[in-house]
Design a protein around this motif. Structure first.
Motif, PDB file in Angstrom:
ATOM      1  N   GLY A   1       0.756  -1.204   0.056  1.00  0.00           N
ATOM      2  CA  GLY A   1       0.049  -0.199   0.193  1.00  0.00           C
ATOM      3  C   GLY A   1       0.846   1.389  -0.189  1.00  0.00           C
ATOM      4  O   GLY A   1       0.315   2.317  -0.386  1.00  0.00           O
ATOM      5  N   ALA A   2       2.044   1.216   0.550  1.00  0.00           N
ATOM      6  CA  ALA A   2       3.042   2.406   0.723  1.00  0.00           C
ATOM      7  C   ALA A   2       3.827   2.560  -0.681  1.00  0.00           C
ATOM      8  O   ALA A   2       4.532   3.631  -0.686  1.00  0.00           O
ATOM      9  CB  ALA A   2       4.055   2.134   1.833  1.00  0.00           C
ATOM     10  N   VAL A   3       3.593   1.570  -1.797  1.00  0.00           N
ATOM     11  CA  VAL A   3       4.585   1.688  -2.956  1.00  0.00           C
ATOM     12  C   VAL A   3       3.603   2.429  -3.987  1.00  0.00           C
ATOM     13  O   VAL A   3       2.514   1.700  -4.257  1.00  0.00           O
ATOM     14  CB  VAL A   3       4.851  -0.093  -3.454  1.00  0.00           C
ATOM     15  CG1 VAL A   3       5.648   0.044  -4.825  1.00  0.00           C
ATOM     16  CG2 VAL A   3       5.556  -0.472  -2.218  1.00  0.00           C
ATOM     17  N   PRO A   4       4.016   3.483  -4.788  1.00  0.00           N
ATOM     18  CA  PRO A   4       3.316   4.239  -5.650  1.00  0.00           C
ATOM     19  C   PRO A   4       3.218   3.162  -7.050  1.00  0.00           C
ATOM     20  O   PRO A   4       3.976   2.420  -6.980  1.00  0.00           O
ATOM     21  CB  PRO A   4       4.509   5.209  -5.758  1.00  0.00           C
ATOM     22  CG  PRO A   4       5.563   4.909  -5.275  1.00  0.00           C
ATOM     23  CD  PRO A   4       5.560   3.843  -4.415  1.00  0.00           C
ATOM     24  N   ASP A   5       2.344   3.533  -7.758  1.00  0.00           N
ATOM     25  CA  ASP A   5       1.772   2.713  -8.939  1.00  0.00           C
ATOM     26  C   ASP A   5       2.984   2.660  -9.815  1.00  0.00           C
ATOM     27  O   ASP A   5       3.306   1.446 -10.356  1.00  0.00           O
ATOM     28  CB  ASP A   5       0.687   3.180  -9.875  1.00  0.00           C
ATOM     29  CG  ASP A   5      -0.823   3.311  -8.949  1.00  0.00           C
ATOM     30  OD1 ASP A   5      -0.725   2.291  -7.993  1.00  0.00           O
ATOM     31  OD2 ASP A   5      -1.567   3.877  -9.193  1.00  0.00           O
ATOM     32  N   ASP A   6       3.863   3.556  -9.881  1.00  0.00           N
ATOM     33  CA  ASP A   6       4.767   3.448 -10.968  1.00  0.00           C
ATOM     34  C   ASP A   6       6.080   2.636 -10.419  1.00  0.00           C
ATOM     35  O   ASP A   6       7.040   2.616 -11.122  1.00  0.00           O
ATOM     36  CB  ASP A   6       5.354   4.844 -11.435  1.00  0.00           C
ATOM     37  CG  ASP A   6       5.971   5.638 -10.076  1.00  0.00           C
ATOM     38  OD1 ASP A   6       5.989   5.159  -9.078  1.00  0.00           O
ATOM     39  OD2 ASP A   6       6.033   6.919 -10.374  1.00  0.00           O
ATOM     40  N   ALA A   7       6.035   2.362  -9.127  1.00  0.00           N
ATOM     41  CA  ALA A   7       7.014   1.349  -8.610  1.00  0.00           C
ATOM     42  C   ALA A   7       6.638  -0.151  -8.591  1.00  0.00           C
ATOM     43  O   ALA A   7       7.436  -0.950  -8.108  1.00  0.00           O
ATOM     44  CB  ALA A   7       7.616   1.875  -7.316  1.00  0.00           C
TER      45      ALA A   7
ATOM     46  N   LEU B   1       8.303  -3.902  -8.115  1.00  0.00           N
ATOM     47  CA  LEU B   1       8.119  -4.804  -7.137  1.00  0.00           C
ATOM     48  C   LEU B   1       7.961  -6.325  -7.534  1.00  0.00           C
ATOM     49  O   LEU B   1       8.287  -7.193  -6.810  1.00  0.00           O
ATOM     50  CB  LEU B   1       7.171  -4.227  -6.035  1.00  0.00           C
ATOM     51  CG  LEU B   1       6.674  -4.915  -4.888  1.00  0.00           C
ATOM     52  CD1 LEU B   1       7.810  -4.835  -3.542  1.00  0.00           C
ATOM     53  CD2 LEU B   1       5.225  -4.746  -4.438  1.00  0.00           C
ATOM     54  N   ARG B   2       6.741  -6.179  -8.482  1.00  0.00           N
ATOM     55  CA  ARG B   2       6.231  -7.444  -8.948  1.00  0.00           C
ATOM     56  C   ARG B   2       7.404  -8.309  -9.585  1.00  0.00           C
ATOM     57  O   ARG B   2       7.496  -9.493  -9.303  1.00  0.00           O
ATOM     58  CB  ARG B   2       5.295  -7.035  -9.990  1.00  0.00           C
ATOM     59  CG  ARG B   2       4.062  -8.072 -10.178  1.00  0.00           C
ATOM     60  CD  ARG B   2       3.161  -7.410 -11.178  1.00  0.00           C
ATOM     61  NE  ARG B   2       2.549  -6.431 -10.881  1.00  0.00           N
ATOM     62  CZ  ARG B   2       2.344  -5.385 -11.412  1.00  0.00           C
ATOM     63  NH1 ARG B   2       2.758  -5.364 -12.735  1.00  0.00           N
ATOM     64  NH2 ARG B   2       1.561  -4.573 -10.982  1.00  0.00           N
ATOM     65  N   ALA B   3       8.171  -7.658 -10.480  1.00  0.00           N
ATOM     66  CA  ALA B   3       9.388  -8.340 -11.175  1.00  0.00           C
ATOM     67  C   ALA B   3      10.324  -8.776 -10.279  1.00  0.00           C
ATOM     68  O   ALA B   3      10.871 -10.005 -10.280  1.00  0.00           O
ATOM     69  CB  ALA B   3      10.192  -7.236 -12.032  1.00  0.00           C
ATOM     70  N   GLU B   4      10.493  -8.367  -9.051  1.00  0.00           N
ATOM     71  CA  GLU B   4      11.427  -8.808  -7.947  1.00  0.00           C
ATOM     72  C   GLU B   4      10.752  -9.994  -7.187  1.00  0.00           C
ATOM     73  O   GLU B   4      11.438 -10.892  -6.973  1.00  0.00           O
ATOM     74  CB  GLU B   4      11.933  -7.811  -7.073  1.00  0.00           C
ATOM     75  CG  GLU B   4      12.869  -8.190  -6.180  1.00  0.00           C
ATOM     76  CD  GLU B   4      13.511  -7.256  -5.220  1.00  0.00           C
ATOM     77  OE1 GLU B   4      12.990  -6.082  -5.212  1.00  0.00           O
ATOM     78  OE2 GLU B   4      14.203  -7.562  -4.168  1.00  0.00           O
TER      79      GLU B   4
ATOM     80  N   ALA C   1      12.522 -15.265 -21.283  1.00  0.00           N
ATOM     81  CA  ALA C   1      13.214 -14.198 -21.191  1.00  0.00           C
ATOM     82  C   ALA C   1      12.228 -12.858 -20.808  1.00  0.00           C
ATOM     83  O   ALA C   1      12.836 -12.023 -19.933  1.00  0.00           O
ATOM     84  CB  ALA C   1      14.168 -13.663 -22.347  1.00  0.00           C
ATOM     85  N   ASP C   2      11.236 -12.683 -21.157  1.00  0.00           N
ATOM     86  CA  ASP C   2      10.126 -11.553 -20.820  1.00  0.00           C
ATOM     87  C   ASP C   2      10.064 -11.456 -19.244  1.00  0.00           C
ATOM     88  O   ASP C   2       9.795 -10.684 -18.706  1.00  0.00           O
ATOM     89  CB  ASP C   2       8.841 -11.882 -21.411  1.00  0.00           C
ATOM     90  CG  ASP C   2       8.819 -11.203 -22.989  1.00  0.00           C
ATOM     91  OD1 ASP C   2       9.951 -10.703 -23.392  1.00  0.00           O
ATOM     92  OD2 ASP C   2       7.918 -11.439 -23.662  1.00  0.00           O
ATOM     93  N   GLY C   3      10.108 -12.794 -18.764  1.00  0.00           N
ATOM     94  CA  GLY C   3       9.988 -12.624 -17.073  1.00  0.00           C
ATOM     95  C   GLY C   3      11.078 -12.051 -16.606  1.00  0.00           C
ATOM     96  O   GLY C   3      11.033 -11.614 -15.432  1.00  0.00           O
ATOM     97  N   LEU C   4      12.121 -11.487 -17.335  1.00  0.00           N
ATOM     98  CA  LEU C   4      13.256 -10.639 -16.717  1.00  0.00           C
ATOM     99  C   LEU C   4      13.308  -9.308 -17.091  1.00  0.00           C
ATOM    100  O   LEU C   4      13.866  -8.375 -16.650  1.00  0.00           O
ATOM    101  CB  LEU C   4      14.608 -11.146 -16.993  1.00  0.00           C
ATOM    102  CG  LEU C   4      14.763 -12.768 -16.368  1.00  0.00           C
ATOM    103  CD1 LEU C   4      16.090 -13.458 -16.930  1.00  0.00           C
ATOM    104  CD2 LEU C   4      15.094 -12.446 -14.746  1.00  0.00           C
ATOM    105  N   LEU C   5      12.308  -8.669 -17.828  1.00  0.00           N
ATOM    106  CA  LEU C   5      12.120  -7.344 -18.107  1.00  0.00           C
ATOM    107  C   LEU C   5      11.874  -6.939 -16.828  1.00  0.00           C
ATOM    108  O   LEU C   5      11.250  -7.432 -15.989  1.00  0.00           O
ATOM    109  CB  LEU C   5      10.724  -7.408 -19.057  1.00  0.00           C
ATOM    110  CG  LEU C   5      10.806  -7.660 -20.456  1.00  0.00           C
ATOM    111  CD1 LEU C   5       9.583  -7.654 -21.279  1.00  0.00           C
ATOM    112  CD2 LEU C   5      12.261  -7.125 -21.283  1.00  0.00           C
ATOM    113  N   TYR C   6      12.112  -5.503 -16.575  1.00  0.00           N
ATOM    114  CA  TYR C   6      11.982  -4.739 -15.633  1.00  0.00           C
ATOM    115  C   TYR C   6      12.811  -5.349 -14.303  1.00  0.00           C
ATOM    116  O   TYR C   6      12.740  -4.789 -13.139  1.00  0.00           O
ATOM    117  CB  TYR C   6      10.644  -4.853 -15.265  1.00  0.00           C
ATOM    118  CG  TYR C   6       9.419  -4.602 -16.126  1.00  0.00           C
ATOM    119  CD1 TYR C   6       9.415  -3.255 -16.644  1.00  0.00           C
ATOM    120  CD2 TYR C   6       8.690  -5.738 -16.506  1.00  0.00           C
ATOM    121  CE1 TYR C   6       8.620  -3.065 -17.847  1.00  0.00           C
ATOM    122  CE2 TYR C   6       7.816  -5.449 -17.502  1.00  0.00           C
ATOM    123  CZ  TYR C   6       7.536  -3.954 -18.226  1.00  0.00           C
ATOM    124  OH  TYR C   6       6.611  -4.167 -19.177  1.00  0.00           O
ATOM    125  N   THR C   7      13.739  -6.324 -14.668  1.00  0.00           N
ATOM    126  CA  THR C   7      14.800  -6.537 -13.506  1.00  0.00           C
ATOM    127  C   THR C   7      16.131  -6.023 -13.678  1.00  0.00           C
ATOM    128  O   THR C   7      16.934  -6.291 -12.888  1.00  0.00           O
ATOM    129  CB  THR C   7      14.862  -8.002 -13.340  1.00  0.00           C
ATOM    130  OG1 THR C   7      15.491  -8.483 -14.691  1.00  0.00           O
ATOM    131  CG2 THR C   7      13.572  -8.918 -13.160  1.00  0.00           C
TER     132      THR C   7
END
Ligand code: ADP
Length: 238
Positions: free
Chosen positions: A71-77, A81-84, A106-112
């Motif tokens: 709840g404390a994590v803004p939408d753009d972050a 968080l999900r990727a990690e 490999a797409d599973g590692l986008l945003y990482t």
């Protein structure tokens, strides 16, 4: 051995207009657990998984993943968080038809922040891990249902997420392929991955170490709910 709590929902509600999909769900999952989520259609299972997976936000209550209050994590972050922390597996695979198995994984590692070459190497390794080292250049249309789901699982775990969330992963498969997919989830769990799996299959659920039963947007029964006090009473940790 008392595992760290990697997932905690506290009194989570989610309403869609007049529909109360979740009416106050509280659940704690420790690292290394394998949890079956069962309940009739419409009982809120997918909504709970989406909230846990940060695809959706609760109307009230809190969700924490690996100690982070979502709840404390803004939408753009949230995507970082999900990727990690989160790997998703869906009933209908959600693979890109025009991409090879390796590209899909490999797409599973986008945003990482992983570079392209490493993404590709790790994708091949993940496909080998799920027994598809001989299918890396195949596209989804050239794979069986069970193989597609194994590609999807490889994509979900390639980033070594804190939690693997699976929504009816065997629901679209024949019995034999379903059994292979389930065996794979068990194997990943035995190697340390925390897994939450929604299933309609009560035999499958009963074969897993913990069952959370939902009804009308609430947790009707959680087979682990008495475990901490029992464990304390007999002097063992969980
Ligand atoms: P389950 O996974 O147990 O079948 P769901 O979580 O999909 O249950 O749905 C719980 C309730 O919330 C149902 O009544 C469903 O119709 C409603 N619901 C789920 N998602 C939405 C949405 N995006 N918009 C409106 N209603 C929804």
């Amino acid at each position: 051995m008392s595992g760290e709590v990697v997932l905690e929902l506290r009194d989570v509600t989610r309403t869609y207009g007049e529909v109360h999909a979740l009416r106050g769900v509280s659940i704690r999952v420790r690292r290394g657990e394998l949890v079956a989520v069962v309940g009739p259609s419409g009982s809120g299972k997918s909504t709970m998984l989406n909230v846990v997976g940060t695809l959706d936000r609760p109307t009230s209550g809190s969700v924490s993943i690996a100690g982070t209050d979502v709840g404390a994590v803004p939408d753009d972050a949230l995507s970082a968080l999900r990727a990690e922390h989160i790997g998703f597996v869906f009933q209908h695979f959600h693979l890109q038809a025009g991409a090879t198995a390796a590209e899909n994984v490999a797409d599973g590692l986008l945003y990482t922040g992983t570079d392209r070459r490493q993404r590709s190497e790790r994708a091949v390794a993940a496909l080998e891990r799920v027994g598809l080292g001989h299918r890396v250049d195949h596209r989804p249309g050239q794979l069986s249902g069970g193989e597609k789901q194994r590609v999807a699982i490889a994509r979900a775990v390639v980033g070594e997420p804190t939690v693997l969330l699976a929504d009816e992963p065997t629901g679209a498969l024949d019995t034999a392929s379903g059994a292979t997919v389930l065996a794979l989830l068990r194997e990943l769990n035995a190697a340390g991955t925390t897994v939450l799996v929604i299933t309609h299959d009560l035999d499958l659920a009963a074969s897993l170490p913990r069952q959370v039963r939902m009804r009308d947007g609430t947790v009707e029964d959680d087979s682990a709910s008495d475990a901490p006090s029992l464990a304390a009473a007999i002097g063992v940790g969980r």
